[in-house]
Write a protein that holds these residues in place. Structure first.
Motif, PDB file in Angstrom:
ATOM      1  N   GLU A 173     -10.457  56.845  -2.683  1.00  0.00           N
ATOM      2  CA  GLU A 173      -9.747  55.732  -3.304  1.00  0.00           C
ATOM      3  C   GLU A 173      -8.985  56.204  -4.541  1.00  0.00           C
ATOM      4  N   GLN A 174      -9.633  57.055  -5.340  1.00  0.00           N
ATOM      5  CA  GLN A 174      -8.965  57.566  -6.540  1.00  0.00           C
ATOM      6  C   GLN A 174      -7.776  58.453  -6.172  1.00  0.00           C
ATOM      7  N   ASN A 228     -12.571  46.842   2.779  1.00  0.00           N
ATOM      8  CA  ASN A 228     -12.753  45.404   2.793  1.00  0.00           C
ATOM      9  C   ASN A 228     -11.427  44.663   2.808  1.00  0.00           C
ATOM     10  N   GLN A 229     -11.069  44.084   1.678  1.00  0.00           N
ATOM     11  CA  GLN A 229      -9.807  43.371   1.696  1.00  0.00           C
ATOM     12  C   GLN A 229      -8.667  44.375   1.627  1.00  0.00           C
ATOM     13  N   LEU A 230      -7.652  44.184   2.420  1.00  0.00           N
ATOM     14  CA  LEU A 230      -6.575  45.147   2.456  1.00  0.00           C
ATOM     15  C   LEU A 230      -5.391  44.663   1.640  1.00  0.00           C
ATOM     16  N   THR A 231      -4.745  45.604   0.975  1.00  0.00           N
ATOM     17  CA  THR A 231      -3.484  45.289   0.327  1.00  0.00           C
ATOM     18  C   THR A 231      -2.411  45.315   1.407  1.00  0.00           C
ATOM     19  N   VAL A 255     -24.790  65.620  -5.184  1.00  0.00           N
ATOM     20  CA  VAL A 255     -23.862  64.561  -4.793  1.00  0.00           C
ATOM     21  C   VAL A 255     -24.148  64.104  -3.371  1.00  0.00           C
ATOM     22  N   VAL A 267      -4.945  56.295  -5.312  1.00  0.00           N
ATOM     23  CA  VAL A 267      -4.289  55.740  -6.498  1.00  0.00           C
ATOM     24  C   VAL A 267      -3.395  56.798  -7.147  1.00  0.00           C
ATOM     25  N   GLY A 325     -16.282  65.243  -8.330  1.00  0.00           N
ATOM     26  CA  GLY A 325     -15.311  64.981  -7.286  1.00  0.00           C
ATOM     27  C   GLY A 325     -14.711  63.584  -7.372  1.00  0.00           C
ATOM     28  N   HIS A 326     -13.463  63.456  -6.892  1.00  0.00           N
ATOM     29  CA  HIS A 326     -12.815  62.154  -6.849  1.00  0.00           C
ATOM     30  C   HIS A 326     -13.118  61.485  -5.522  1.00  0.00           C
ATOM     31  N   THR A 327     -13.127  60.172  -5.526  1.00  0.00           N
ATOM     32  CA  THR A 327     -13.271  59.452  -4.270  1.00  0.00           C
ATOM     33  C   THR A 327     -11.893  59.390  -3.609  1.00  0.00           C
ATOM     34  N   GLU A 385      -1.856  48.779   2.590  1.00  0.00           N
ATOM     35  CA  GLU A 385      -2.909  49.301   3.465  1.00  0.00           C
ATOM     36  C   GLU A 385      -2.779  48.705   4.863  1.00  0.00           C
ATOM     37  N   GLN A 403     -11.834  66.434  -4.192  1.00  0.00           N
ATOM     38  CA  GLN A 403     -13.046  65.683  -3.850  1.00  0.00           C
ATOM     39  C   GLN A 403     -14.324  66.448  -4.143  1.00  0.00           C
TER      40      GLN A 403
END
Ligand SMILES: [Zn+2]
Lengths: 529, 379
Positions: free
Chosen positions: B219-220, B2-5, B157, B223, B215-217, B8, B207
């Motif tokens: 996104e995680q 969605n919104q990008l930093t 999952v 980070v 599992g991690h996403t 990103e 993951q």
């Protein structure tokens, strides 16, 4: 009666492993087994699923559970199957026609004793016929407040349920809801022929939750309040926001402030990602979830210690549902809400976005009557009218009521229908009026919420009063609310779920894979998913 | 997404510009958007082939249209891209990538090695197969992890029913079961992942879910590793593509379990929706509408929709049993004469001479042809 009691107690221990019933459960089950229609007003987490799951083991024919929450039905069926029950299934719109046919055959053959079904599926004559043939012993209706046009969560498909109950032979009805005002209760009882004496009410009061409202003057102050609260609260929790954009902003805000053990959750995310986040949260691998109201239904985590509202919800019903997820283990928990009056713009905007004008209704009728194939997809309606699926559902419902369309069937990708005999102009007028009425009801819910935020009396009492409960004699375990006096530091004492980190140096492929795949320990035979 | 930093954005901008570079002077910027989300329309598939956009196809299936618009606006404002008219015949607008824009692409390659990560990707060939491979692997690992610890109760999952059914079915096969009991999946994963550096191994294994971890996403992981999310997504696609190719090349002898995960049971026609594809298969076997309705328990309207979809996307389909050539010409003539494509008007003019279905088929086939012509090389 004595024998029945013994039977219930035994089943409770044997199948559910609980030593005793929670308030209201036994009363409801006993009334049902006596053939009465009942309404259970049970707090979120008050153990409502047991009230139909247990009788389904005892009753001779099918126990039907109508619920609009697909995640809940999938989750419960999965859990019951994991516990070894093979006689449970669900029917919803996510199944393809072949799967539905197969299920209907199995239902008729008597394979199931507990069946979850989403309300729109009960529109199909074939489904109702299969149920009648199988015979229904108990008709349970979850989220029964959805039948009320004055409720905060009105669903058109619910209005058909009384006639479906009749069509399957008028078995005892169990209506369940967590939140309903006096007028909604009235309406449910009238529509399902429930006697006033057969209304069983668990108090909505949650003695272990403390309510806190902090009024601020700007978005900036909201952010400061949130970060301060998160830095001091212990245990795991949820932060609710009104929009997906806000969820992402708040997650970013947290990470920038050094709070890493956090993840966003909203309906726009991929299915697998959502499952991972939910599971991490359940297993305390993730401490904080920032979510829209899409998160929480069917999530059974007993030790959620706090729920924070970054935006206030659109109704007190929604608020009570969301904070009701705190502290199901009975230990103290904290419900904090940061109130900035400017947020009303978000709610007004959402209301505006979902409201339909007379012109929209007319255009809708034109499209529907002008489509030769009598088949219309969500995508097509979306492009032509710019409306979402909830709005389509409402439009089709009222168009059917106004006689413009008939035999409306909801498929996986859209609607199939026949044309009715109604006059377009009159119908458009009627539909627009109905929609305006629903909109008005939502507006009143929002105003009630805002009134609660502004009033200066005890927050707990004001909630009780709104839901028509006795407000005197309300108890609380530690602190009541910010209007009565609250020591916020008390809720920071518990230790939080530790974030697990592994440095790159420690990480070793052989080790991690070996542990994950349980190397050199045999696969258990007969294992299944 | 969605919104990008800003970070990103720093990855996404050169990535997108690199794709646009191929289309400059020929097509609209929009065409790349359809490629990125993996639209199945003829036009898009042909764009991919013509302009060698295979790595970009289905790279970001969830890319929002609004976000795309923001990128285009930003590129124009930054002077990385300019609007331009295509040759005098075509009235459509196209665009050019300026020197500054090209530098952005260059910078992305230097800074993030975008060209390197993109090179093995091929969304047309591997797109959905990659996703399937990944979901099966994920669910199989989770299942084995729990069964080995005698834990039957776990929340799968992967919620997609076909994948669940697939894993369930394969677990009951004696040979497969025997292999899994003897740590075959562990051995194969170890072997196939060993050549990669730790970061890559960890990207995949972190993951996965099982009895010992959820599992991690991505996104995680982004980070944790401090890398922008789009870059992590790109690397994951790169890794999966490499693994899939390796498994397919080495074959069943070397990777019996992973090969099974990588296998595609039914070759599906990528031009059509799954359901229409199945109807097309039956049509080719000589079944009629009624027979298909009965066999698949579908409504007539649904099957007719499929025929229209096939007429639109499959020019090789012999439509004559449903639409004799003279009826088709009559319909097209009427449509042109009346200057409309509206079914009801054409039907009113022709009355009993043709059915609604025939009108839809004629218009659809004509539409499909026009697309095919427009996509041909200009000149
Ligand atoms: Zn109070």
């Amino acid at each position: 009666m004595q024998k029945l009691r013994g039977q219930l107690d035994e089943a409770l221990v044997r199948y559910f492993g609980y030593p005793s019933f929670r308030p209201g459960q036994r009363e409801l089950i006993e009334k049902l087994l006596q053939g009465k229609n009942v309404l259970g007003l049970l707090a979120t987490g008050g153990g409502k699923s047991l009230i139909y799951q247990l009788p389904s083991l005892i009753l001779p024919f099918l126990t039907l559970v109508v619920t609009p929450l697909i995640s809940l039905m999938v989750d419960q069926v999965q859990k019951l199957r994991q516990q070894g029950r093979r006689d449970v299934a669900y029917v919803n719109s996510a199944l393809n026609p072949e799967e539905v046919q197969q299920l209907l055959r199995e239902i008729r053959s008597g394979r199931y004793k507990l069946l979850y079904v989403s309300p729109e599926k009960l529109k199909h004559p074939a489904v109702v016929a299969a149920l009648r043939q199988r015979r229904v012993s108990l008709f349970a209706i979850d989220e029964a407040h959805c039948i009320s046009q004055w409720g905060h969560d009105f669903r058109t498909d619910y209005l058909r349920l009384p006639s479906v109950v009749e069509a399957v032979g008028s078995p005892p009805v169990l209506a369940l809801t967590a939140t309903a005002t006096a007028e909604v209760v009235e309406e449910i009882c009238r529509l399902f022929h429930i006697h006033r004496d057969d209304l069983v009410k668990q108090s909505l009061n949650r003695p272990n939750i403390a309510y806190d409202i902090q009024k601020v003057d700007s978005e900036q102050e909201k952010r400061e309040w949130l970060l301060h609260a998160l830095a001091h609260l212990g245990g795991s929790g949820i932060v609710y926001c009104s929009t997906r954009e806000a969820v992402e902003q708040v997650v970013r805000l947290c990470r920038e402030a050094g709070i890493d053990n956090v993840h966003g959750y909203h309906g726009g995310m991929e299915a697998m990602e959502r499952v991972l986040i939910q599971e991490q949260f359940l297993r305390n691998q993730l401490r904080l979830i920032v979510a829209t109201n899409a998160f929480g239904m069917g999530v059974d985590k007993p030790d959620i210690r706090f729920v924070l509202h970054y935006h206030y919800p659109a109704s007190l019903e929604a608020y009570v549902q969301e904070v009701g997820r705190i502290g199901r283990d009975g230990l103290p928990g904290y419900a904090g809400l940061v109130y900035w009056p400017g947020d009303t713009a978000i709610h007004q905007g959402l209301l505006r976005a979902e409201s339909l004008s007379r012109a929209d209704v007319e255009k809708f009728l034109q499209v529907v009557t002008g489509t030769a194939s009598r088949t219309i997809s969500f995508a097509q309606l979306h492009t032509e009218l710019g409306i979402g699926e909830t709005q389509m559902r409402a439009l089709f419902f009222y168009a059917e009521q106004a006689g413009m369309v008939a035999d409306v069937v909801l498929t996986k990708d859209g609607y199939v229908y026949h044309l009715g005999t109604g006059e377009q102009h009159i119908a458009a007028h009627r539909i627009a009026e109905e929609l305006a009425r629903v909109r008005q009801a939502k507006l009143e819910k929002l105003q009630a919420m805002e009134h609660w935020l502004e009033q200066t009396g005890c927050l707990r009492r004001a909630i009780a009063a709104y839901f028509g409960e006795q407000a005197d004699g309300l108890t609380y375990d530690m602190y009541c609310c910010s209007h009565c006096g609250l020591d916020r530091s008390y809720y920071g004492r518990q230790t939080g779920a530790a974030a697990r980190t592994m440095s790159d140096k420690e990480w070793d492929l052989e080790q991690v894979l070996g542990r994950l795949l349980g190397r050199r320990s045999g696969l258990e035979s007969g294992g299944s998913l | 997404m969605n919104q990008l930093t800003p970070r990103e954005f720093d990855v996404m901008a050169p990535l997108i510009l690199g794709g646009l570079l191929q289309l400059a002077g020929e097509r609209t910027p929009q065409s790349l958007y359809y490629v990125l989300v993996g639209r199945k329309a003829n036009q898009t598939i042909q764009d991919v082939h013509h302009y060698r956009l295979h790595p970009y196809y289905r790279l970001f299936p969830g890319f929002l249209k609004e976000r795309w618009q923001e990128f285009v606006t930003y590129f124009l404002q930054s002077g990385w891209m300019e609007r331009k008219k295509a040759g005098d015949k075509v009235r459509q607008l196209t665009f050019a990538i300026t020197e500054a824009g090209r530098q952005q692409v260059q910078r992305g390659n230097e800074r993030y090695r975008l060209d390197y990560w993109l090179s093995p990707l091929n969304g047309i060939v591997y797109g959905e197969r990659l996703e399937l491979f990944w979901m099966r692997l994920h669910l199989l690992v989770q299942t084995i992890s729990h069964l080995k610890r005698r834990q039957h109760a776990f929340y799968p999952v992967v919620q997609r029913k076909q994948v669940q059914a697939w894993v369930k079915q394969h677990l009951t096969r004696p040979l497969m079961r025997h292999r899994l009991e003897n740590d075959q999946l562990y051995n194969e994963l170890l072997e196939v992942l060993s050549p990669y550096d730790k970061d890559m191994q960890r990207l995949l294994v972190d993951q996965l879910s099982g009895a010992t971890q959820v599992g991690h996403t991505l996104e995680q992981i982004s980070v944790r590793s401090g890398e922008p999310l789009p870059l992590v997504q790109l690397k994951m696609k790169w890794l999966l593509t490499r693994l899939l190719c390796e498994v397919v090349e080495a074959g069943v002898q070397r990777y019996p379990v992973l090969s099974a995960l990588a296998a595609v049971e039914s070759a599906r026609d990528p031009r059509l929706s799954a359901s229409a594809g199945e109807t097309y298969r039956l049509l080719k076997k000589g079944l009629g509408i009624e027979e298909i309705m009965n066999r698949r328990r579908l409504k007539r309207g649904t099957v007719e929709d499929h025929l229209v979809e096939i007429a639109l996307h499959c020019p090789e389909w012999d439509i004559s049993p449903y639409l004799p050539e003279e009826v088709k010409q009559l319909i097209l003539h009427t449509s042109r004469k009346a200057g409309t494509k509206r079914l009801r008007i054409i039907k009113d003019m022709l009355g009993e001479q043709c059915s609604y279905l025939q009108i839809r088929l004629a218009l659809a086939q004509e539409g499909g042809m026009m697309h095919a012509e427009a996509a041909g090389p200009t000149g």
